[in-house]
Design an enzyme around this catalytic site. Structure first.
Site, PDB file in Angstrom:
ATOM      1  N   HIS A   1     -36.521   3.468 -47.597  1.00  0.00           N
ATOM      2  CA  HIS A   1     -35.119   3.716 -47.208  1.00  0.00           C
ATOM      3  C   HIS A   1     -35.100   4.539 -45.915  1.00  0.00           C
ATOM      4  O   HIS A   1     -35.641   4.095 -44.912  1.00  0.00           O
ATOM      5  CB  HIS A   1     -34.410   4.405 -48.389  1.00  0.00           C
ATOM      6  CG  HIS A   1     -32.920   4.528 -48.275  1.00  0.00           C
ATOM      7  ND1 HIS A   1     -32.156   3.867 -47.362  1.00  0.00           N
ATOM      8  CD2 HIS A   1     -32.059   5.247 -49.031  1.00  0.00           C
ATOM      9  CE1 HIS A   1     -30.880   4.177 -47.537  1.00  0.00           C
ATOM     10  NE2 HIS A   1     -30.789   5.013 -48.538  1.00  0.00           N
TER      11      HIS A   1
ATOM     12  N   HIS B   1     -34.446  -6.291 -44.752  1.00  0.00           N
ATOM     13  CA  HIS B   1     -33.261  -5.589 -45.268  1.00  0.00           C
ATOM     14  C   HIS B   1     -32.745  -6.351 -46.478  1.00  0.00           C
ATOM     15  O   HIS B   1     -32.791  -7.572 -46.515  1.00  0.00           O
ATOM     16  CB  HIS B   1     -32.157  -5.525 -44.197  1.00  0.00           C
ATOM     17  CG  HIS B   1     -31.165  -4.454 -44.466  1.00  0.00           C
ATOM     18  ND1 HIS B   1     -30.109  -4.634 -45.323  1.00  0.00           N
ATOM     19  CD2 HIS B   1     -31.093  -3.178 -44.028  1.00  0.00           C
ATOM     20  CE1 HIS B   1     -29.412  -3.520 -45.379  1.00  0.00           C
ATOM     21  NE2 HIS B   1     -29.986  -2.619 -44.614  1.00  0.00           N
TER      22      HIS B   1
ATOM     23  N   ASP C   1     -34.103   1.160 -38.592  1.00  0.00           N
ATOM     24  CA  ASP C   1     -35.187   2.147 -38.442  1.00  0.00           C
ATOM     25  C   ASP C   1     -36.234   1.754 -37.425  1.00  0.00           C
ATOM     26  O   ASP C   1     -37.103   2.564 -37.088  1.00  0.00           O
ATOM     27  CB  ASP C   1     -35.862   2.363 -39.807  1.00  0.00           C
ATOM     28  CG  ASP C   1     -34.903   3.049 -40.773  1.00  0.00           C
ATOM     29  OD1 ASP C   1     -34.685   2.528 -41.872  1.00  0.00           O
ATOM     30  OD2 ASP C   1     -34.331   4.088 -40.376  1.00  0.00           O
TER      31      ASP C   1
HETATM   32  C1  SDX Z   1     -32.688   1.253 -44.685  1.00  0.00           C
HETATM   33  O1  SDX Z   1     -29.628  -0.713 -48.046  1.00  0.00           O
HETATM   34  C2  SDX Z   1     -29.357  -0.250 -46.878  1.00  0.00           C
HETATM   35  O2  SDX Z   1     -28.292  -0.456 -46.347  1.00  0.00           O
HETATM   36  C3  SDX Z   1     -30.458   0.583 -46.266  1.00  0.00           C
HETATM   37  C4  SDX Z   1     -30.209   1.031 -44.829  1.00  0.00           C
HETATM   38  C5  SDX Z   1     -29.033   1.953 -44.722  1.00  0.00           C
HETATM   39  O3  SDX Z   1     -28.424   2.025 -43.631  1.00  0.00           O
HETATM   40  O4  SDX Z   1     -28.761   2.680 -45.701  1.00  0.00           O
HETATM   41  O5  SDX Z   1     -29.994  -0.094 -43.992  1.00  0.00           O
HETATM   42  C6  SDX Z   1     -31.400   1.821 -44.294  1.00  0.00           C
HETATM   43  O6  SDX Z   1     -33.222   1.664 -45.676  1.00  0.00           O
HETATM   44  C7  SDX Z   1     -33.292   0.140 -43.872  1.00  0.00           C
HETATM   45  C8  SDX Z   1     -34.623  -0.401 -44.499  1.00  0.00           C
HETATM   46  C9  SDX Z   1     -35.742   0.520 -44.076  1.00  0.00           C
HETATM   47  N1  SDX Z   1     -36.999   0.155 -44.812  1.00  0.00           N
HETATM   48  C10 SDX Z   1     -38.005  -0.419 -44.162  1.00  0.00           C
HETATM   49  O7  SDX Z   1     -37.994  -0.775 -42.987  1.00  0.00           O
HETATM   50  C11 SDX Z   1     -39.257  -0.594 -45.035  1.00  0.00           C
HETATM   51  C12 SDX Z   1     -39.809  -1.997 -44.848  1.00  0.00           C
HETATM   52  N2  SDX Z   1     -38.863  -2.974 -45.419  1.00  0.00           N
HETATM   53  C13 SDX Z   1     -38.929  -3.240 -46.772  1.00  0.00           C
HETATM   54  O8  SDX Z   1     -39.802  -2.674 -47.627  1.00  0.00           O
HETATM   55  C14 SDX Z   1     -37.892  -4.195 -47.341  1.00  0.00           C
HETATM   56  O9  SDX Z   1     -37.618  -5.161 -46.409  1.00  0.00           O
HETATM   57  C15 SDX Z   1     -36.620  -3.541 -47.825  1.00  0.00           C
HETATM   58  C16 SDX Z   1     -36.924  -2.450 -48.782  1.00  0.00           C
HETATM   59  C17 SDX Z   1     -35.851  -3.009 -46.660  1.00  0.00           C
HETATM   60  C18 SDX Z   1     -35.784  -4.605 -48.525  1.00  0.00           C
HETATM   61  O10 SDX Z   1     -36.496  -4.996 -49.605  1.00  0.00           O
HETATM   62  P1  SDX Z   1     -35.959  -6.131 -50.620  1.00  0.00           P
HETATM   63  O11 SDX Z   1     -34.668  -6.700 -50.185  1.00  0.00           O
HETATM   64  O12 SDX Z   1     -36.041  -5.560 -51.984  1.00  0.00           O
HETATM   65  O13 SDX Z   1     -36.998  -7.269 -50.435  1.00  0.00           O
HETATM   66  P2  SDX Z   1     -38.361  -7.353 -51.214  1.00  0.00           P
HETATM   67  O14 SDX Z   1     -39.062  -6.047 -51.164  1.00  0.00           O
HETATM   68  O15 SDX Z   1     -38.091  -7.974 -52.548  1.00  0.00           O
HETATM   69  O16 SDX Z   1     -39.176  -8.384 -50.298  1.00  0.00           O
HETATM   70  C19 SDX Z   1     -38.838  -9.776 -50.328  1.00  0.00           C
HETATM   71  C20 SDX Z   1     -40.050 -10.469 -49.730  1.00  0.00           C
HETATM   72  C21 SDX Z   1     -41.376 -10.035 -50.368  1.00  0.00           C
HETATM   73  O17 SDX Z   1     -42.284 -11.100 -50.171  1.00  0.00           O
HETATM   74  P3  SDX Z   1     -42.641 -12.047 -51.451  1.00  0.00           P
HETATM   75  O18 SDX Z   1     -43.236 -11.131 -52.522  1.00  0.00           O
HETATM   76  O19 SDX Z   1     -41.321 -12.666 -51.888  1.00  0.00           O
HETATM   77  O20 SDX Z   1     -43.624 -13.034 -50.888  1.00  0.00           O
HETATM   78  O21 SDX Z   1     -40.163 -10.096 -48.333  1.00  0.00           O
HETATM   79  C22 SDX Z   1     -41.370  -9.372 -48.157  1.00  0.00           C
HETATM   80  C23 SDX Z   1     -41.837  -8.893 -49.515  1.00  0.00           C
HETATM   81  O22 SDX Z   1     -43.241  -8.743 -49.527  1.00  0.00           O
HETATM   82  N3  SDX Z   1     -41.032  -8.240 -47.302  1.00  0.00           N
HETATM   83  C24 SDX Z   1     -41.831  -7.775 -46.351  1.00  0.00           C
HETATM   84  C25 SDX Z   1     -41.111  -6.717 -45.763  1.00  0.00           C
HETATM   85  N4  SDX Z   1     -39.932  -6.571 -46.384  1.00  0.00           N
HETATM   86  C26 SDX Z   1     -39.906  -7.509 -47.350  1.00  0.00           C
HETATM   87  N5  SDX Z   1     -43.070  -8.151 -45.925  1.00  0.00           N
HETATM   88  C27 SDX Z   1     -43.567  -7.438 -44.911  1.00  0.00           C
HETATM   89  N6  SDX Z   1     -42.941  -6.415 -44.278  1.00  0.00           N
HETATM   90  C28 SDX Z   1     -41.724  -6.020 -44.682  1.00  0.00           C
HETATM   91  N7  SDX Z   1     -41.111  -5.017 -44.067  1.00  0.00           N
END
Ligand code: SDX
Length: 432
Positions: A276, A315, A371
């Site tokens: 997050h 996201h 971010d």
């Molecule tokens: C913020 O919710 C909000 O509004 C948050 C925010 C706000 O203003 O409050 O926007 C702020 O938190 C932005 C996000 C910051 N986090 C990151 O940058 C961390 C990296 N990103 C993630 O871990 C991920 O993308 C999330 C947590 C942001 C979203 O996760 P989801 O929607 O739960 O998706 P998921 O984890 O279920 O992933 C779906 C697929 C998976 O692959 P499969 O298992 O289906 O093959 O996408 C892949 C994940 O492995 N994936 C990624 C990835 N994010 C998702 N693979 C590589 N790198 C990534 N960053």
């Protein structure tokens, strides 16, 4: 009489048949949703609890009705109280946007002046909180200090427990917006072993934060206006984002009628997580780990192999682009004009270029989020990585508080208490 749809069922209802009993049910559709409680009538026997919806991580559950922020993830739309973020960022100040989130309308010139004066008048913190901060280890993470000091504020303002009193609520909202930069700067100064530079009410909200962060021997700190405006715009871009993890936490803790300081300490703790608000710090660590542009392909390979996450990408809601990331990228250029170029920006731009062309990221709908670029800007301003989530918390404070108050005033809301699907042991008895 409800309008009938093509199958003779009322057009604003979902008709379901329970295969276990053959019974039909009509579930009213309101604002694009059915009420989960309406599922409970679907039973196999009179003493059956009835159906629930199973939704881990709330991926398809509306926990509330809200009028504060609207996001359309597929079209990359973000609006605060109906205003597109593109029209607010850079043109309205963070305090004006805070007023908008709180009150539903942008302030008039007089309202903005009064609001600004009210906030600036509450930037000091009780001297005992300085001693509380002094108790932390020299290398304590500033988010750990922030979570603790926000919670500690509740002990200095016991009146805050009277959450049903509008005037008392307003006073705590003002105090929290006003004091977050002071708590943040004092956490930084503690880590640096520097004296606590007190607020200077002659400066703007952000200018005062920079004053408390950077003042050295000068009697009067003069913030760089380009950096002041850039940081103010970054705070606007972080001000709210509907039901994200930390805001949902604020609402849930607030639903037990805890005071707003305790609820916001919980929200800060949720934001601290690397998935997050902690992601901006992790992006910088990732870019530093990559180190050179020629090492990007190998890092991307490891991400695609599932070994790592590309921090700052992806996201839950945005599946095309995060409009904030695009706006932050523009701010980067203004800042680097003042601070000089950042080698990490070149690596970040190359990571973005490679990722956006790669099938894995395209098929997973992974794009730079808020971010990805913010940390590079903070670093160029001289703000250390550990402070990045703290800056996110300063920005998100008005959003947390607007949702907290909206939830308290929502007649549909009560103490939050989700159900579960129990898959544990059936009843069994301790052997005598
Ligand atoms: C913020 O919710 C909000 O509004 C948050 C925010 C706000 O203003 O409050 O926007 C702020 O938190 C932005 C996000 C910051 N986090 C990151 O940058 C961390 C990296 N990103 C993630 O871990 C991920 O993308 C999330 C947590 C942001 C979203 O996760 P989801 O929607 O739960 O998706 P998921 O984890 O279920 O992933 C779906 C697929 C998976 O692959 P499969 O298992 O289906 O093959 O996408 C892949 C994940 O492995 N994936 C990624 C990835 N994010 C998702 N693979 C590589 N790198 C990534 N960053």
């Amino acid at each position: 009489m409800a309008q009938l749809g093509p199958t003779g069922v009322s057009a604003d209802a979902l008709r379901v048949t329970d295969g276990r009993t053959g019974k039909n049910y009509e579930l009213p559709i309101v604002d694009g949703a059915i009420r989960a409680l309406d599922l409970r009538q679907i039973k196999v026997a009179d003493d059956d609890f009835g159906l629930m919806a199973y939704d881990p991580a709330f991926q398809n559950t509306a926990s509330c009705q809200s009028a504060i922020t609207f996001i359309d993830g597929d079209r990359g739309i973000l609006r605060y109280r109906g205003y597109p973020i593109q029209e607010l960022a850079g043109t309205k100040s963070f305090l004006e946007v805070s007023y908008l989130l709180q009150n539903g309308e942008l302030p008039s010139a007089e309202q903005a002046q009064a609001w600004n004066a009210e906030i600036i008048n509450h930037t000091f913190i009780h001297e005992n909180i300085k001693r509380f901060i002094d108790g932390f280890h020299h290398d304590a993470h500033p988010m750990g200090i922030l979570v603790s000091t926000v919670a500690a504020l509740s002990t200095f303002y016991p009146e805050a427990k009277q959450i049903r009193d509008p005037a008392i609520r307003h006073r705590q909202i003002v105090r929290l917006i006003a004091k977050m930069p002071t708590l943040a700067a004092f956490a930084y100064r503690h880590a640096m072993g520097l004296y606590y530079a007190y607020p200077d009410d002659d400066l703007s909200y952000v200018g005062n934060f920079l004053n408390m962060m950077w003042r050295a021997t000068q009697l009067k700190y003069q913030p760089n206006p380009v950096l002041e405006h850039a940081l103010d715009t970054l705070l606007v871009l972080h001000a709210d984002h509907e039901q994200n993890c930390s805001t949902s936490t604020m609402r849930l803790v607030g639903s037990s009628e805890a005071d707003p300081y305790s609820a916001m300490a919980a929200a800060c703790a949720a934001l601290y997580g690397p998935l997050h608000g902690g992601a901006n710090e992790q992006v910088l660590r990732m870019l530093q780990t990559i180190g050179r542009a020629e090492d990007i392909p190998d890092y991307i390979r490891r991400v695609k192999a599932g070994e790592l996450r590309l921090m700052g990408f992806g996201h839950r809601v945005y599946k095309n682009f995060d409009p904030r990331a695009q706006l932050i990228k523009q701010i980067a250029n203004e800042v680097f004009e003042v601070t000089g170029p950042s080698p990490l920006l070149d690596i970040a731009l190359e990571v973005e270029r490679i990722a956006l062309e790669d099938e894995y990221f395209i098929s997973h709908k992974l794009y730079p989020n808020v971010d990805f670029y913010s940390g590079i800007i903070y670093l160029a301003m001289g703000i250390p990585m550990e402070m990045f989530p703290v800056l996110f918390a300063i920005g998100r404070t008005p959003g947390w508080l607007a949702h907290w108050e909206e939830s308290l005033l929502d007649p549909d809301q009560k103490i939050g208490r989700p159900r579960q699907l129990y898959l544990g042991e059936p009843e069994r008895h301790v052997r005598a």
